[in-house]
Design a protein around this motif. Sequence first.
Motif, PDB file in Angstrom:
ATOM      1  N   ASN A 134       0.837  -1.208   0.000  1.00  0.00           N
ATOM      2  CA  ASN A 134       0.000   0.000   0.000  1.00  0.00           C
ATOM      3  C   ASN A 134       0.868   1.253   0.000  1.00  0.00           C
ATOM      4  OD1 ASN A 134      -2.286   1.594   0.074  1.00  0.00           O
ATOM      5  ND2 ASN A 134      -2.518   1.450   2.299  1.00  0.00           N
ATOM      6  N   LEU A 135       1.800   1.299  -0.916  1.00  0.00           N
ATOM      7  CA  LEU A 135       2.752   2.396  -0.957  1.00  0.00           C
ATOM      8  C   LEU A 135       2.088   3.712  -1.292  1.00  0.00           C
ATOM      9  CD1 LEU A 135       5.696   0.449  -2.548  1.00  0.00           C
ATOM     10  CD2 LEU A 135       5.836   1.767  -0.433  1.00  0.00           C
ATOM     11  N   LYS A 136       2.620   4.775  -0.691  1.00  0.00           N
ATOM     12  CA  LYS A 136       2.099   6.122  -0.861  1.00  0.00           C
ATOM     13  C   LYS A 136       3.196   7.016  -1.431  1.00  0.00           C
ATOM     14  CE  LYS A 136      -0.716   5.479   3.299  1.00  0.00           C
ATOM     15  NZ  LYS A 136      -1.051   6.015   4.643  1.00  0.00           N
ATOM     16  N   PRO A 137       2.823   8.131  -2.062  1.00  0.00           N
ATOM     17  CA  PRO A 137       3.847   9.034  -2.599  1.00  0.00           C
ATOM     18  C   PRO A 137       4.855   9.476  -1.545  1.00  0.00           C
ATOM     19  CG  PRO A 137       1.705   9.615  -3.465  1.00  0.00           C
ATOM     20  CD  PRO A 137       1.466   8.557  -2.430  1.00  0.00           C
ATOM     21  N   GLU A 138       4.412   9.623  -0.312  1.00  0.00           N
ATOM     22  CA  GLU A 138       5.320  10.061   0.752  1.00  0.00           C
ATOM     23  C   GLU A 138       6.322   8.987   1.167  1.00  0.00           C
ATOM     24  OE1 GLU A 138       1.971  10.185   0.751  1.00  0.00           O
ATOM     25  OE2 GLU A 138       1.153   9.747   2.758  1.00  0.00           O
ATOM     26  N   ASP A 139       6.189   7.784   0.625  1.00  0.00           N
ATOM     27  CA  ASP A 139       7.196   6.744   0.864  1.00  0.00           C
ATOM     28  C   ASP A 139       8.382   6.869  -0.084  1.00  0.00           C
ATOM     29  OD1 ASP A 139       4.467   4.482   1.371  1.00  0.00           O
ATOM     30  OD2 ASP A 139       5.721   5.396   2.933  1.00  0.00           O
ATOM     31  N   THR A 140       8.285   7.756  -1.060  1.00  0.00           N
ATOM     32  CA  THR A 140       9.373   7.954  -2.005  1.00  0.00           C
ATOM     33  C   THR A 140      10.624   8.425  -1.275  1.00  0.00           C
ATOM     34  OG1 THR A 140       7.896   8.453  -3.852  1.00  0.00           O
ATOM     35  CG2 THR A 140      10.148   9.312  -3.986  1.00  0.00           C
ATOM     36  N   ALA A 141      11.711   7.698  -1.459  1.00  0.00           N
ATOM     37  CA  ALA A 141      12.964   8.003  -0.761  1.00  0.00           C
ATOM     38  C   ALA A 141      14.037   7.018  -1.192  1.00  0.00           C
ATOM     39  CB  ALA A 141      12.772   7.918   0.748  1.00  0.00           C
ATOM     40  N   VAL A 142      15.251   7.311  -0.794  1.00  0.00           N
ATOM     41  CA  VAL A 142      16.315   6.311  -0.861  1.00  0.00           C
ATOM     42  C   VAL A 142      16.265   5.531   0.448  1.00  0.00           C
ATOM     43  CG1 VAL A 142      18.795   5.899  -1.054  1.00  0.00           C
ATOM     44  CG2 VAL A 142      17.736   7.774  -2.335  1.00  0.00           C
ATOM     45  N   TYR A 143      16.205   4.217   0.325  1.00  0.00           N
ATOM     46  CA  TYR A 143      16.106   3.354   1.492  1.00  0.00           C
ATOM     47  C   TYR A 143      17.462   2.706   1.777  1.00  0.00           C
ATOM     48  CZ  TYR A 143      11.074   3.814   1.721  1.00  0.00           C
ATOM     49  OH  TYR A 143       9.799   4.314   1.872  1.00  0.00           O
ATOM     50  N   TYR A 144      17.854   2.773   3.045  1.00  0.00           N
ATOM     51  CA  TYR A 144      19.140   2.234   3.480  1.00  0.00           C
ATOM     52  C   TYR A 144      18.930   1.153   4.524  1.00  0.00           C
ATOM     53  CZ  TYR A 144      20.949   6.615   1.544  1.00  0.00           C
ATOM     54  OH  TYR A 144      21.263   7.678   0.720  1.00  0.00           O
ATOM     55  N   CYS A 145      19.664   0.078   4.420  1.00  0.00           N
ATOM     56  CA  CYS A 145      19.687  -0.858   5.534  1.00  0.00           C
ATOM     57  C   CYS A 145      20.940  -0.601   6.359  1.00  0.00           C
ATOM     58  CB  CYS A 145      19.603  -2.317   5.077  1.00  0.00           C
ATOM     59  SG  CYS A 145      21.093  -2.997   4.360  1.00  0.00           S
ATOM     60  N   ALA A 146      20.877  -0.985   7.616  1.00  0.00           N
ATOM     61  CA  ALA A 146      21.964  -0.713   8.537  1.00  0.00           C
ATOM     62  C   ALA A 146      22.062  -1.834   9.561  1.00  0.00           C
ATOM     63  CB  ALA A 146      21.744   0.629   9.221  1.00  0.00           C
ATOM     64  N   ALA A 147      23.257  -2.019  10.084  1.00  0.00           N
ATOM     65  CA  ALA A 147      23.524  -3.072  11.061  1.00  0.00           C
ATOM     66  C   ALA A 147      24.114  -2.478  12.329  1.00  0.00           C
ATOM     67  CB  ALA A 147      24.492  -4.098  10.473  1.00  0.00           C
ATOM     68  N   ALA A 148      23.673  -3.002  13.451  1.00  0.00           N
ATOM     69  CA  ALA A 148      24.160  -2.540  14.748  1.00  0.00           C
ATOM     70  C   ALA A 148      24.691  -3.718  15.544  1.00  0.00           C
ATOM     71  CB  ALA A 148      23.043  -1.848  15.520  1.00  0.00           C
ATOM     72  N   ALA A 149      25.908  -3.569  16.048  1.00  0.00           N
ATOM     73  CA  ALA A 149      26.504  -4.639  16.841  1.00  0.00           C
ATOM     74  C   ALA A 149      26.125  -4.521  18.323  1.00  0.00           C
ATOM     75  CB  ALA A 149      28.015  -4.622  16.679  1.00  0.00           C
ATOM     76  N   TYR A 150      26.031  -3.291  18.817  1.00  0.00           N
ATOM     77  CA  TYR A 150      25.769  -3.093  20.248  1.00  0.00           C
ATOM     78  C   TYR A 150      24.765  -1.974  20.439  1.00  0.00           C
ATOM     79  CZ  TYR A 150      30.142  -5.698  20.503  1.00  0.00           C
ATOM     80  OH  TYR A 150      31.119  -6.635  20.338  1.00  0.00           O
ATOM     81  N   TRP A 151      23.867  -2.168  21.348  1.00  0.00           N
ATOM     82  CA  TRP A 151      22.917  -1.149  21.777  1.00  0.00           C
ATOM     83  C   TRP A 151      22.346  -1.611  23.104  1.00  0.00           C
ATOM     84  CZ3 TRP A 151      22.026  -4.905  18.310  1.00  0.00           C
ATOM     85  CH2 TRP A 151      20.915  -5.745  18.530  1.00  0.00           C
ATOM     86  N   THR A 152      21.611  -0.749  23.756  1.00  0.00           N
ATOM     87  CA  THR A 152      21.080  -1.121  25.059  1.00  0.00           C
ATOM     88  C   THR A 152      19.625  -0.699  25.188  1.00  0.00           C
ATOM     89  OG1 THR A 152      21.789   0.978  26.047  1.00  0.00           O
ATOM     90  CG2 THR A 152      23.337  -0.867  26.161  1.00  0.00           C
ATOM     91  N   GLY A 153      18.936  -1.361  26.092  1.00  0.00           N
ATOM     92  CA  GLY A 153      17.603  -0.935  26.494  1.00  0.00           C
ATOM     93  C   GLY A 153      16.445  -1.501  25.709  1.00  0.00           C
ATOM     94  N   ARG A 154      16.733  -2.087  24.557  1.00  0.00           N
ATOM     95  CA  ARG A 154      15.654  -2.604  23.698  1.00  0.00           C
ATOM     96  C   ARG A 154      16.128  -3.886  23.014  1.00  0.00           C
ATOM     97  NH1 ARG A 154      17.004   0.752  20.680  1.00  0.00           N
ATOM     98  NH2 ARG A 154      17.503   2.731  21.659  1.00  0.00           N
ATOM     99  N   PRO A 155      15.190  -4.700  22.518  1.00  0.00           N
ATOM    100  CA  PRO A 155      15.621  -5.903  21.776  1.00  0.00           C
ATOM    101  C   PRO A 155      16.226  -5.575  20.416  1.00  0.00           C
ATOM    102  CG  PRO A 155      13.367  -6.121  22.574  1.00  0.00           C
ATOM    103  CD  PRO A 155      13.738  -4.684  22.744  1.00  0.00           C
ATOM    104  N   TYR A 156      16.028  -4.333  19.962  1.00  0.00           N
ATOM    105  CA  TYR A 156      16.462  -3.948  18.615  1.00  0.00           C
ATOM    106  C   TYR A 156      17.039  -2.529  18.680  1.00  0.00           C
ATOM    107  CZ  TYR A 156      11.674  -2.772  19.652  1.00  0.00           C
ATOM    108  OH  TYR A 156      10.530  -2.406  20.327  1.00  0.00           O
ATOM    109  N   PRO A 157      17.945  -2.221  17.791  1.00  0.00           N
ATOM    110  CA  PRO A 157      18.475  -0.858  17.701  1.00  0.00           C
ATOM    111  C   PRO A 157      17.480   0.036  16.968  1.00  0.00           C
ATOM    112  CG  PRO A 157      19.457  -2.208  16.018  1.00  0.00           C
ATOM    113  CD  PRO A 157      18.540  -3.113  16.783  1.00  0.00           C
TER     114      PRO A 157
END
Length: 127
Positions: free
Chosen positions: A85-108
């Motif tokens: 259900n893509l919308k015009p406001e979803d237009t962008a360059v999309y980047y994936c990223a990886a995190a080795a360490y973070w705190t406080g949550r199950p995910y960065p």
Amino acid sequence: QVQLVESGGGLVQVGGSLRLSCAASGRTFSSYGMGWFRQAAGKEREFVAAISRSGSNTYYTDSVKGRFTISRDNAKNTVYLEMNNLKPEDTAVYYCAAAAYWTGRPYPVQSYEFDSWGQGTQVTVSS
């Protein structure tokens, strides 16, 4: 750090779907939390979605909840972003990223928590 390569972007009409993939190098992919960010022209990069190391926990920015799904396949060293259900406001360059360490949550979530970034893939939603 890991090397990340995104694919799957393109031009789609409003209401359409795309699936982005992000392939990671290395044998320790499952030790990284993964995320997707996007940057529209003239705007700052923004968080889209994140997933825990195992894939059991996910988190989304409000504007994509119910439309986007992040998932990962640790056997294939790949993280995905299913976008519906893509919308015009979803237009962008999309980047994936990886995190080795973070705190406080199950995910960065915060961009400073991510130490590896892909080169980006363009998503354009036309009306």
